[in-house]
Every structure is written in structure tokens, then in C-alpha cells.
Design a protein around this motif. Structure first.
Motif, short mmCIF file in Angstrom:
data_model
loop_
_atom_site.label_atom_id
_atom_site.label_comp_id
_atom_site.label_asym_id
_atom_site.label_seq_id
_atom_site.Cartn_x
_atom_site.Cartn_y
_atom_site.Cartn_z
N TRP A 10 -29.75 -0.47 -1.31
CA TRP A 10 -30.50 -1.71 -1.32
C TRP A 10 -29.77 -2.70 -2.22
N VAL A 11 -30.44 -3.75 -2.64
CA VAL A 11 -29.80 -4.82 -3.40
C VAL A 11 -30.65 -5.15 -4.61
N GLU A 12 -30.00 -5.54 -5.70
CA GLU A 12 -30.70 -6.09 -6.86
C GLU A 12 -30.26 -7.52 -7.07
N ILE A 13 -31.23 -8.39 -7.34
CA ILE A 13 -30.94 -9.79 -7.67
C ILE A 13 -31.25 -10.01 -9.15
N TYR A 14 -30.63 -11.03 -9.71
CA TYR A 14 -30.84 -11.32 -11.12
C TYR A 14 -31.59 -12.64 -11.29
N THR A 15 -32.63 -12.59 -12.12
CA THR A 15 -33.31 -13.82 -12.53
C THR A 15 -33.38 -13.82 -14.05
N PRO A 16 -33.19 -14.96 -14.70
CA PRO A 16 -33.22 -15.02 -16.17
C PRO A 16 -34.54 -14.55 -16.75
N LYS A 17 -35.62 -14.73 -16.02
CA LYS A 17 -36.95 -14.40 -16.54
C LYS A 17 -37.25 -12.90 -16.43
N GLN A 18 -36.83 -12.27 -15.35
CA GLN A 18 -37.22 -10.89 -15.09
C GLN A 18 -36.06 -9.90 -15.06
N GLY A 19 -34.84 -10.38 -15.18
CA GLY A 19 -33.70 -9.48 -15.14
C GLY A 19 -33.39 -9.05 -13.71
N TRP A 20 -33.01 -7.77 -13.56
CA TRP A 20 -32.63 -7.25 -12.24
C TRP A 20 -33.86 -6.77 -11.48
N LEU A 21 -33.99 -7.24 -10.24
CA LEU A 21 -35.10 -6.86 -9.37
C LEU A 21 -34.54 -6.28 -8.08
N GLY A 22 -35.04 -5.12 -7.67
CA GLY A 22 -34.56 -4.48 -6.45
C GLY A 22 -35.31 -4.93 -5.22
N ILE A 23 -34.57 -5.18 -4.14
CA ILE A 23 -35.18 -5.52 -2.86
C ILE A 23 -34.48 -4.74 -1.76
N ASP A 24 -35.25 -4.16 -0.87
CA ASP A 24 -34.77 -3.24 0.15
C ASP A 24 -34.88 -3.90 1.52
N PRO A 25 -33.78 -4.47 2.07
CA PRO A 25 -33.86 -5.17 3.35
C PRO A 25 -34.11 -4.23 4.53
N THR A 26 -33.80 -2.96 4.39
CA THR A 26 -34.06 -2.01 5.47
C THR A 26 -35.55 -1.92 5.77
N ASN A 27 -36.37 -2.08 4.73
CA ASN A 27 -37.83 -2.00 4.89
C ASN A 27 -38.54 -3.31 4.52
N ASN A 28 -37.76 -4.32 4.10
CA ASN A 28 -38.31 -5.61 3.69
C ASN A 28 -39.38 -5.47 2.62
N ILE A 29 -39.04 -4.74 1.56
CA ILE A 29 -39.97 -4.55 0.45
C ILE A 29 -39.19 -4.64 -0.87
N TRP A 30 -39.90 -4.96 -1.93
CA TRP A 30 -39.33 -4.82 -3.26
C TRP A 30 -39.35 -3.33 -3.60
N THR A 31 -38.42 -2.88 -4.42
CA THR A 31 -38.33 -1.45 -4.69
C THR A 31 -39.63 -0.92 -5.31
N MET A 32 -39.94 0.32 -4.92
CA MET A 32 -41.21 0.93 -5.31
C MET A 32 -40.95 2.26 -6.01
N ASP A 33 -42.03 3.00 -6.23
CA ASP A 33 -41.93 4.26 -6.95
C ASP A 33 -41.10 5.31 -6.21
N ASN A 34 -40.86 5.12 -4.92
CA ASN A 34 -40.06 6.11 -4.19
C ASN A 34 -38.59 5.72 -4.06
N HIS A 35 -38.16 4.67 -4.76
CA HIS A 35 -36.74 4.33 -4.84
C HIS A 35 -36.15 4.90 -6.13
N VAL A 36 -35.20 5.80 -5.99
CA VAL A 36 -34.52 6.41 -7.14
C VAL A 36 -33.09 5.88 -7.18
#
Length: 310
Positions: A217-243
Motif C-alpha cells: 500500500w502507500v503512506e502519505i505525509y502530512t505535517p499535522k498527522q505524519g505518515w498515514l497509510g492508504i490501501d488503493p487495492t481496497n480503497n481504505i485507510w490502513t486498519m488493524d489488519n494491516h501489518v
């Protein structure tokens, strides 16, 4: 919060003996804010010494050599990991690309540069359709992910780790690594620092695409929140089942196992991922990995070596 017992087995087999195998592995799960590594164990055929260091992206990297002649090498990575993502869309963040001040951060700047590809006009057209002009970084990332989810078909077996972004744009089919690469091209073209992530997506009741195996998947960077994971395969932000295992500019920076050896031999690679849950459930998947095709010269040497064995 979820706890997973993951076993990742990488098995190389050779039809003729090889020697002096030199390898580099990135099979060590991350310790970060939302993920704790409770236990970890690494086992490798012939028990070589593994020198561990950190790379440019902060990943733990293991290097080892197997000098003796062998026809098989197995790398077994066992980990007990606790994941605690927010399970929600990231908090409201109105930061826009124009608000980023990256002039003094070489690392983030490098993660803003898209690849040079032949079909960049298609990437530009997608961004124009999404209309990124007045959207926040969070909104752009989600809209790009949604576009890939809606316009690219999840299809196994037609791509490999060497498939280019141009090829993916051509047939609009692929798997997680392909969708991650397209998303990176979109986000970096838009000026958003983005990095590739390798890891696992553990099966759950919702039936996510790509689950039960190595995932990207991909992580994007924002100054406010740091690195955030987003999974385009499922169109979701990373969840508890992403290791998460490793991060980098692209797959090359995150390759779980890579190396070289001396000898002329046909090699095969299989990867088995087994995931155990706290409630006793268990999931296992085995994949035969398509390796890079041999050059004409190497294939001639291989044919000759095989004839000598008959």
C-alpha cells in the motif's frame, strides 16, 4: 486492536547445486506508533550469521552469505505483532500541497518526485478529472485511491514485480503492488510526499482484496498527522489488519528477499504466509513466484549444464 501470529516462509530451490549465495532481507516488522512487535524469530537454512543494520528509510535489513554448495534455501520469519490503528478515516486535516514547506527536508523532497514515464499525460488527466486545485492532501489521496479502485480491475497473474506504471495504465489490471505504484505516481505528481509500504493484510470478515498474503500500500505525509497509510487495492485507510514490514521509494527498497549466487542453475521460488489469530482461527496461502526471465546467454549455459548432468 488485534494480535497476529505470522509465519512467512520463503523457499528457493535449484535444479543444480549453487554456492556463495549472498542475500539481503527485509523481513523484520516495524515497531511504530500503531504497531508493536511482541516476538520475532528468524531461521535460515545452514544457520548463517545475519548482520542487521538500518537502511536510509529506517527499515531493519539483514545480510548473510551461504558459501557451501546447496540446492535449497529456506528463510522462515516468525512474528507476533499487535496492531492498533484508529479504524477510522484520519482526522480532519485541511493542509494543502501549497501549505507544505519541504525545502529543508531532503527525504520528503525525494518522495515527491514521480517516475519519468511515457504515459504521464494519462496521470495528468486523472488528476485533472479529480480536480486537485482546492483539495486538501487527505482529500487528494483518497480521491486518487478511489479512482484506482473504481477503474482498475484486481486480476492476479498478469503482472509481476517488474511491471511498469506504463504497462499498468495500458491494461488497467493488476494486484496490490501495481495499484500502489500507480497511486504513488499520482500523488507525487500532485506534489504529495508518498512512499511504498510492504507488509501483510490479515483476513477479516469483510473479505478484503489481497488478504492473507504479502501486501502493498502507500503512506502519505502530512505535517499535522505524519505518515498515514492508504490501501488503493481496497480503497481504505490502513486498519488493524494491516501489518507493516518495510517502507521505501518503491518496491526495490522494500524487497523482502534479494540476492545472487555463483553457479548455473534453474531456480524456483515459493512463498508461504500463515496467519494465526487470538481466537484460534488460522489462514495459510502458498504462492509460486514468477522470477525474472533468464537472458539468452544464461539460458544457453543452463541448457549445456543440464545436458552434462544427463
Amino acid at each position: 486492536m488485534a494480535v497476529f501470529n505470522i509465519i512467512h516462509i520463503t523457499k528457493y530451490q535449484y535444479n543444480l547445486p549453487i554456492k556463495e549465495s549472498i542475500n539481503e532481507i527485509r523481513l523484520f516488522p516495524h515497531n511504530f506508533e500503531n504497531q508493536d512487535v511482541l516476538q520475532y524469530q528468524l531461521s535460515i537454512t545452514q544457520n548463517p550469521n545475519v548482520a542487521i543494520s538500518n537502511d536510509y528509510h529506517g527499515n531493519r535489513v539483514g545480510n548473510f552469505n551461504t558459501l557451501e554448495s546447496h540446492t535449497e534455501m529456506t528463510i522462515e520469519s516468525r512474528m507476533l505483532v499487535r496492531v492498533n490503528h484508529s479504524l477510522k478515516i484520519p482526522e480532519i486535516d485541511h493542509t494543502k500541497v501549497s501549505d507544505l514547506n519541504l525545502h529543508n527536508d531532503i527525504y520528503l523532497l525525494r518522495l515527491c518526485y514521480p517516475e519519468t514515464i511515457a504515459k504521464q499525460d494519462e496521470i495528468d488527466a486523472i488528476l485533472k478529472e479529480i480536480d486537485c486545485s482546492d483539495k486538501s492532501i487527505i482529500e487528494i489521496a483518497y480521491e486518487c485511491s478511489k479512482y484506482i479502485y473504481n477503474h482498475f480491475a484486481y486480476t492476479k497473474g498478469i503482472t509481476n514485480i517488474e511491471t511498469t506504471v506504463d504497462e499498468i495504465l495500458g491494461h488497467r489490471k493488476g494486484v496490490c503492488q501495481d495499484f500502489a505504484n500507480v497511486l504513488l505516481q499520482l500523488l507525487r505528481t500532485a506534489g504529495i510526499p508518498s512512499r511504498y509500504v510492504s507488509g501483510y493484510i490479515c483476513p477479516n470478515e469483510s473479505g478484503l482484496r489481497g488478504e492473507g498474503a504479502t501486501h502493498a500500500w502507500v503512506e502519505i505525509y502530512t505535517p499535522k498527522q505524519g505518515w498515514l497509510g492508504i490501501d488503493p487495492t481496497n480503497n481504505i485507510w490502513t486498519m488493524d489488519n494491516h501489518v507493516k514490514l518495510a517502507v521505501g521509494h518503491n518496491f526495490i527498497d522494500c524487497t523482502p528477499v534479494k540476492g545472487t549466487f555463483k553457479g548455473v542453475s534453474k531456480q524456483t521460488l515459493s512463498v508461504c504466509v500463515s496467519i494465526g489469530y487470538e481466537d484460534g482461527r488460522h489462514f495459510e496461502e502458498i504462492n509460486d513466484v514468477e522470477l525474472q526471465k533468464n537472458s539468452v546467454e544464461y539460458q544457453q549455459q543452463l541448457d549445456y549444464a543440464e545436458q552434462q548432468q544427463q
